[in-house]
Design an enzyme around this catalytic site. Structure first.
Site, PDB file in Angstrom:
ATOM      1  N   LYS A  54      47.083 -50.948 -24.649  1.00  0.00           N
ATOM      2  CA  LYS A  54      47.981 -49.967 -25.283  1.00  0.00           C
ATOM      3  C   LYS A  54      49.351 -50.588 -25.497  1.00  0.00           C
ATOM      4  O   LYS A  54      49.939 -50.478 -26.580  1.00  0.00           O
ATOM      5  CB  LYS A  54      48.122 -48.718 -24.401  1.00  0.00           C
ATOM      6  CG  LYS A  54      46.977 -47.752 -24.518  1.00  0.00           C
ATOM      7  CD  LYS A  54      47.077 -46.665 -23.465  1.00  0.00           C
ATOM      8  CE  LYS A  54      45.759 -45.899 -23.408  1.00  0.00           C
ATOM      9  NZ  LYS A  54      45.580 -45.153 -22.175  1.00  0.00           N
ATOM     10  N   GLN A  98      48.159 -42.191 -17.476  1.00  0.00           N
ATOM     11  CA  GLN A  98      46.777 -42.678 -17.496  1.00  0.00           C
ATOM     12  C   GLN A  98      45.923 -41.934 -16.466  1.00  0.00           C
ATOM     13  O   GLN A  98      46.319 -41.770 -15.311  1.00  0.00           O
ATOM     14  CB  GLN A  98      46.778 -44.195 -17.202  1.00  0.00           C
ATOM     15  CG  GLN A  98      45.425 -44.860 -17.287  1.00  0.00           C
ATOM     16  CD  GLN A  98      44.874 -44.969 -18.701  1.00  0.00           C
ATOM     17  OE1 GLN A  98      45.610 -44.935 -19.681  1.00  0.00           O
ATOM     18  NE2 GLN A  98      43.568 -45.097 -18.804  1.00  0.00           N
ATOM     19  N   ASP A 121      48.731 -37.523 -25.715  1.00  0.00           N
ATOM     20  CA  ASP A 121      47.308 -37.308 -25.419  1.00  0.00           C
ATOM     21  C   ASP A 121      46.802 -36.004 -26.030  1.00  0.00           C
ATOM     22  O   ASP A 121      45.599 -35.820 -26.175  1.00  0.00           O
ATOM     23  CB  ASP A 121      47.107 -37.222 -23.896  1.00  0.00           C
ATOM     24  CG  ASP A 121      46.610 -38.515 -23.275  1.00  0.00           C
ATOM     25  OD1 ASP A 121      45.853 -39.246 -23.948  1.00  0.00           O
ATOM     26  OD2 ASP A 121      46.973 -38.787 -22.109  1.00  0.00           O
TER      27      ASP A 121
HETATM   28  N1  GUN Z   1      41.875 -42.669 -19.301  1.00  0.00           N
HETATM   29  C1  GUN Z   1      40.855 -43.027 -20.117  1.00  0.00           C
HETATM   30  N2  GUN Z   1      41.057 -42.556 -21.376  1.00  0.00           N
HETATM   31  C2  GUN Z   1      42.231 -41.890 -21.347  1.00  0.00           C
HETATM   32  C3  GUN Z   1      42.986 -41.187 -22.328  1.00  0.00           C
HETATM   33  O1  GUN Z   1      42.612 -41.070 -23.496  1.00  0.00           O
HETATM   34  N3  GUN Z   1      44.167 -40.645 -21.899  1.00  0.00           N
HETATM   35  C4  GUN Z   1      44.587 -40.741 -20.621  1.00  0.00           C
HETATM   36  N4  GUN Z   1      45.754 -40.176 -20.304  1.00  0.00           N
HETATM   37  N5  GUN Z   1      43.909 -41.388 -19.680  1.00  0.00           N
HETATM   38  C5  GUN Z   1      42.741 -41.952 -20.041  1.00  0.00           C
END
Ligand code: GUN
Length: 291
Positions: A54, A98, A121
């Site tokens: 990311k 996350q 998100d």
């Molecule tokens: N962990 C795995 N995929 C995601 C996601 O799309 N968002 C978040 N916040 N955590 C994750």
């Protein structure tokens, strides 16, 4: 005839290029370089890889990346305090905490403490509501990416019979909302659905988001249907090899479908691209900039 393979990697690159253009435009028009903050608590290896990817892609598109790596024993209070600081920080336009969070932390409480206008998100109840009533919203990344892939092969989704298998808050439900917004006729199927294969056979567009390896079989697919496979499952083959597979039995379904996403290389690469796109949208919402 073999199905068209929908190339998520290439389409994600197109989305990132568009994000990079948007960043340049915002710098020029508003002297604004959007920033994305990612909070990682603990050392979960898969999460570390996600967060690294990311951050790298955020910087590649010209945005600012802020990373907060906290030890696994960080208190809920301290995580909430960090989110409050990020909510108030003008350089931070998007906040992602996350998941999974350590067990001693109430994840829902943390996610709900994020400013809805920075909630890239799209998990905050305010954004869930905005999506369902058709207001400008931050929409979860995986369904957004899935919808972009579907529209590559069916640009006008009006009246299309869509079946979504799975009703999670992260994928199934927002996917249904997005497809409804596109004027599809949407069926949400799940573990209690009667005669699931027959329901799926009615789909012109089938989205599988159940987390069961290769559950969707050839005879579930209407000939010519578009199949979007959201599943990413790690399995061990009879030969003892590790392999990533989706929720769709790819080889057999590709013989019947009109178009299909592979795993890996389908929905997966779209997720981060859509997160970056959401960071742009978040910045525009905060500065009251129209799309
Ligand atoms: N962990 C795995 N995929 C995601 C996601 O799309 N968002 C978040 N916040 N955590 C994750």
């Amino acid at each position: 005839m073999a199905a068209q393979v929908i190339d998520g990697k290439a389409i994600a690159a197109e989305v990132r290029a568009e994000v990079a253009r948007d960043v340049k435009a915002l710098q020029k028009s508003h002297d604004l370089t959007p920033g994305l903050a990612v909070v990682l608590v603990g050392e979960d290896p898969a999460s570390q890889v996600y967060v690294r990817n990311k951050a790298a892609q955020t910087v590649e598109t010209g945005m600012q990346s802020f990373e907060y790596k906290l030890p696994a024993d960080t208190s809920e209070y301290d995580i909430l305090a960090l989110v409050q600081r990020l909510n108030a920080n003008k350089n931070v336009n998007g906040i992602l905490v996350q998941l999974p969070l350590p067990k001693h932390v109430n994840a829902e409480k943390v996610l709900n403490s994020i400013d809805p206008d920075k909630d890239v998100d799209g998990f905050h109840p305010t954004n869930v509501g905005r999506l369902w009533i058709g207001e400008r919203a931050l929409v979860p990344c995986t369904p957004t990416g899935s919808a972009i892939l579907a529209k590559k092969v069916i640009p006008d989704l009006r009246g299309v019979n869509a079946v979504v298998i799975g009703r999670s808050n992260i994928v199934g439900k927002p996917m249904a909302a997005l497809l409804l917004r596109e004027s599809c006729t949407v069926t949400v199927a799940h573990s209690k659905t009667k005669d699931l294969p027959a329901v799926c056979r009615g789909a012109d567009l089938l989205v599988a988001a159940v987390g069961i390896p290769e559950m969707v079989k050839r005879d579930w697919i209407k000939p010519g249907a578009v199949v979007i496979d959201v599943g990413i499952n790690r399995i061990t083959t009879p030969e003892g090899k590790n392999k990533l597979v989706g929720d769709v039995a790819y080889a057999e379904c590709a013989e019947v479908a009109g178009a299909i996403t592979p795993v890996p290389g389908g929905v997966g690469p779209m997720t981060i691209a859509c997160l970056l796109q959401n960071t742009i949208t978040a910045a525009k919402i905060q500065y009251n900039i129209k799309d």
